[in-house]
Design a protein around this motif. Structure first.
Motif, PDB file in Angstrom:
ATOM      1  N   SER A  57       0.821  -1.216   0.000  1.00 20.75           N
ATOM      2  CA  SER A  57       0.000   0.000   0.000  1.00 20.75           C
ATOM      3  C   SER A  57       0.850   1.259   0.000  1.00 20.75           C
ATOM      4  N   GLY A  58       2.128   1.117   0.361  1.00 17.68           N
ATOM      5  CA  GLY A  58       3.043   2.253   0.345  1.00 17.68           C
ATOM      6  C   GLY A  58       4.008   2.236  -0.818  1.00 17.68           C
ATOM      7  N   GLY A  59       3.736   1.401  -1.817  1.00 16.76           N
ATOM      8  CA  GLY A  59       4.551   1.412  -3.020  1.00 16.76           C
ATOM      9  C   GLY A  59       5.791   0.547  -2.987  1.00 16.76           C
ATOM     10  N   THR A  60       5.972  -0.246  -1.936  1.00 12.37           N
ATOM     11  CA  THR A  60       7.116  -1.155  -1.869  1.00 12.37           C
ATOM     12  C   THR A  60       6.763  -2.449  -2.587  1.00 12.37           C
ATOM     13  N   THR A  61       7.591  -2.812  -3.548  1.00 12.48           N
ATOM     14  CA  THR A  61       7.332  -4.007  -4.359  1.00 12.48           C
ATOM     15  C   THR A  61       8.285  -5.152  -4.029  1.00 12.48           C
ATOM     16  N   CYS A  62       9.369  -4.855  -3.300  1.00 12.22           N
ATOM     17  CA  CYS A  62      10.377  -5.865  -2.979  1.00 12.22           C
ATOM     18  C   CYS A  62      10.975  -5.544  -1.622  1.00 12.22           C
ATOM     19  N   PHE A  63      11.267  -6.592  -0.819  1.00 13.02           N
ATOM     20  CA  PHE A  63      11.912  -6.354   0.464  1.00 13.02           C
ATOM     21  C   PHE A  63      13.025  -7.356   0.700  1.00 13.02           C
ATOM     22  N   ASN A  64      14.092  -6.878   1.337  1.00 12.12           N
ATOM     23  CA  ASN A  64      15.259  -7.684   1.690  1.00 12.12           C
ATOM     24  C   ASN A  64      15.126  -8.040   3.162  1.00 12.12           C
ATOM     25  N   ASP A  65      14.819  -9.304   3.429  1.00 12.86           N
ATOM     26  CA  ASP A  65      14.384  -9.713   4.766  1.00 12.86           C
ATOM     27  C   ASP A  65      15.432 -10.542   5.487  1.00 12.86           C
ATOM     28  N   MET A  66      15.308 -10.581   6.803  1.00 15.48           N
ATOM     29  CA  MET A  66      16.144 -11.427   7.646  1.00 15.48           C
ATOM     30  C   MET A  66      15.304 -11.854   8.846  1.00 15.48           C
ATOM     31  N   TYR A  67      14.915 -13.133   8.874  1.00 17.66           N
ATOM     32  CA  TYR A  67      14.145 -13.607  10.024  1.00 17.66           C
ATOM     33  C   TYR A  67      14.090 -15.128  10.011  1.00 17.66           C
ATOM     34  N   PHE A  68      13.541 -15.681  11.090  1.00 19.63           N
ATOM     35  CA  PHE A  68      13.361 -17.121  11.210  1.00 19.63           C
ATOM     36  C   PHE A  68      12.258 -17.608  10.261  1.00 19.63           C
ATOM     37  N   TYR A  69      12.261 -18.901   9.988  1.00 18.60           N
ATOM     38  CA  TYR A  69      11.252 -19.543   9.133  1.00 18.60           C
ATOM     39  C   TYR A  69      11.069 -18.796   7.799  1.00 18.60           C
ATOM     40  N   PRO A  70      12.136 -18.645   7.018  1.00 16.05           N
ATOM     41  CA  PRO A  70      11.999 -17.886   5.764  1.00 16.05           C
ATOM     42  C   PRO A  70      10.998 -18.493   4.789  1.00 16.05           C
TER      43      PRO A  70
END
Length: 450
Positions: free
Chosen positions: A130-143
């Protein structure tokens, strides 16, 4: 002249044409097109041309007239923890290590499961789209759970294969984290919207032996490395006490620095360390709001840019921000850089916009696919309405995107040519489902607020 020469040119059939008042392709020349169209077919941008020409050259199955809008590349959140979205606000106004040790890690031990990660990540995807983000670089458990949420939302995700030394609900030790990460990586090999990086959490949570394994696997699999680095002064003192050198020197000696290396935060960097990042072609994921909120400091962005270090922007997790809002992050980054340097010309609007688009795409190794509006690239696009009275008049659309607009002015978000968000409605996410997710998990997390 032959008879065939006299025939009118036959229009090419395509899936989608977006007619925009302005198009910002994000290129080396800081181009701004007015009354231009972007032509999309089979997920790709096939043409960018004046609208009058597009109307003659193409026939579209779907036409969107965005005559009050600027069309820009999709925003890329260069560092976040999507599944921490349900922890938004549970431990505000705490310094980083206290925040982690006394609040976040206890909550994670009690709450985090595969179901939690999928639910929280879906909520994050909704906020980002909803804020225009189409891609994210993530770091967390259970990918794999984050991948399921991203797939459901239709988002592009670059997922970190998280590594720690200590046990969590997700894994028992470093080798277990690595093994589970590789299984996740293998599970989405055929998914065009999901990619991977190795994500050792931080120098203060990773041993030399594990860092060495991470490097070997990264080279074997052709994956980048994404870690927290020099976020706080305490982290650096702790590193010097334990290893005799500052964290960046330690990981440089281990061979981790290189063009596939993303350092999240990079708040406390000495001049020679900035030179080192530049020499090795590393990337900094600058998280201004999180760094301010946790009292960590302000990254030396002017010096990084002056030394040609590729700087992109991330929100960090919603637990330490408390928003996944790339518009506010971009504006804050530009203003902070000007204020700290006492130079209003530092980090101009075009450069700030690159930090949330093409710079981030380069950092995650996807600049050949996304990050700019170019023929042959994936159609990850955002339409932003500039005619609202609250942000009028508009003299420079790029300046407006950075200094005036907010995520509330995003009207349409496309990922790979598919419309995923439009004027408050999601293609694949039901608001009632998000409401149910919040109702399930908020009571479980409430006890960790203080």
């Amino acid at each position: 002249m032959t008879k065939s020469d006299q025939l009118p040119m036959q229009a090419t059939q395509v899936e989608l044409v977006i007619e925009a008042r302005w198009v910002v392709p994000v290129d080396a020349n800081n181009t701004l097109h007015e009354f231009y169209s972007v032509v999309i077919d089979q997920q790709l941008i096939v043409d960018v041309l004046p609208t009058e020409q597009a109307r003659v050259k193409y026939t579209a199955a779907e036409l969107l007239v965005a005559d009050e809008h600027v069309l820009m590349p999709g925003l890329i959140n260069a560092h976040t923890h999507a599944a921490m979205t349900l922890m938004r606000g549970i431990a505000d106004d705490q310094p980083l290590m206290d925040w982690l040790n006394s609040h976040i890690w206890p909550a994670e031990r009690a709450i985090v499961t595969e179901r939690y990660v999928e639910d929280a990540s879906l909520l994050a995807c909704a906020e980002m789209l909803s804020g225009g983000t189409t891609c994210f670089n993530d770091m967390y458990f259970y990918p794999q759970a984050t991948a399921l949420a991203a797939n459901k939302a239709g988002m592009r995700a670059h997922l970190g294969l998280t590594v720690l030394e200590f046990p969590t609900n997700y894994a028992a030790d470093a080798d277990d984290y690595l093994q589970k990460g590789f299984e996740a990586h293998d599970s989405w090999r055929g998914n065009a919207l999901i990619s991977s990086a190795l994500a050792p959490h931080a120098p203060y949570t990773i041993s030399n032996q594990t860092f060495e394994k991470v490097l070997i696997y990264a080279e074997q699999l052709g994956l980048g490395i994404h870690t927290h680095l020099h976020e706080t002064r305490d982290e650096i003192v702790q590193g010097e006490t334990a290893h005799g050198v500052r964290p960046i020197q330690r990981i440089a000696a281990l061979g981790l620095l290189g063009p596939g290396f993303i350092a999240a935060h990079g708040v406390h960097l000495l001049p020679h360390e900035i030179d080192m990042l530049a020499e090795y072609g590393c990337h900094i994921a600058h998280c201004p709001a999180s760094n301010l909120k946790l009292g960590s400091g302000i990254a030396p962005v002017q010096a990084l840019l002056k030394n040609n270090v590729n700087v992109c922007i991330g929100t960090d997790g919603a637990a330490s921000n408390n928003r996944l809002d790339m518009f506010s992050e971009m504006r804050l980054a530009a203003l902070l850089c000007k204020g700290v340097s006492e130079d209003a010309a530092v980090l101009p609007a075009h450069q700030a916009l690159k930090m949330v688009t093409i710079n981030a795409a380069k950092a995650i190794g996807l600049d050949h696919k996304i990050g700019s509006i170019e023929v042959g690239k994936q159609a990850d696009l955002v339409a932003v309405k500039l005619s609202d009275f609250a942000i009028s008049p508009c003299y420079d659309p790029v300046s407006h995107l950075v200094y005036s607009c907010g995520r509330e002015h995003v009207t349409h978000t496309w990922v790979a040519g598919e419309l995923r968000y439009s004027n408050g409605t999601y293609a694949n996410i039901e608001p009632v489902e998000l409401k149910e997710i919040i109702q399930i998990w908020q009571p479980k997390l409430r006890q960790y607020k203080h």
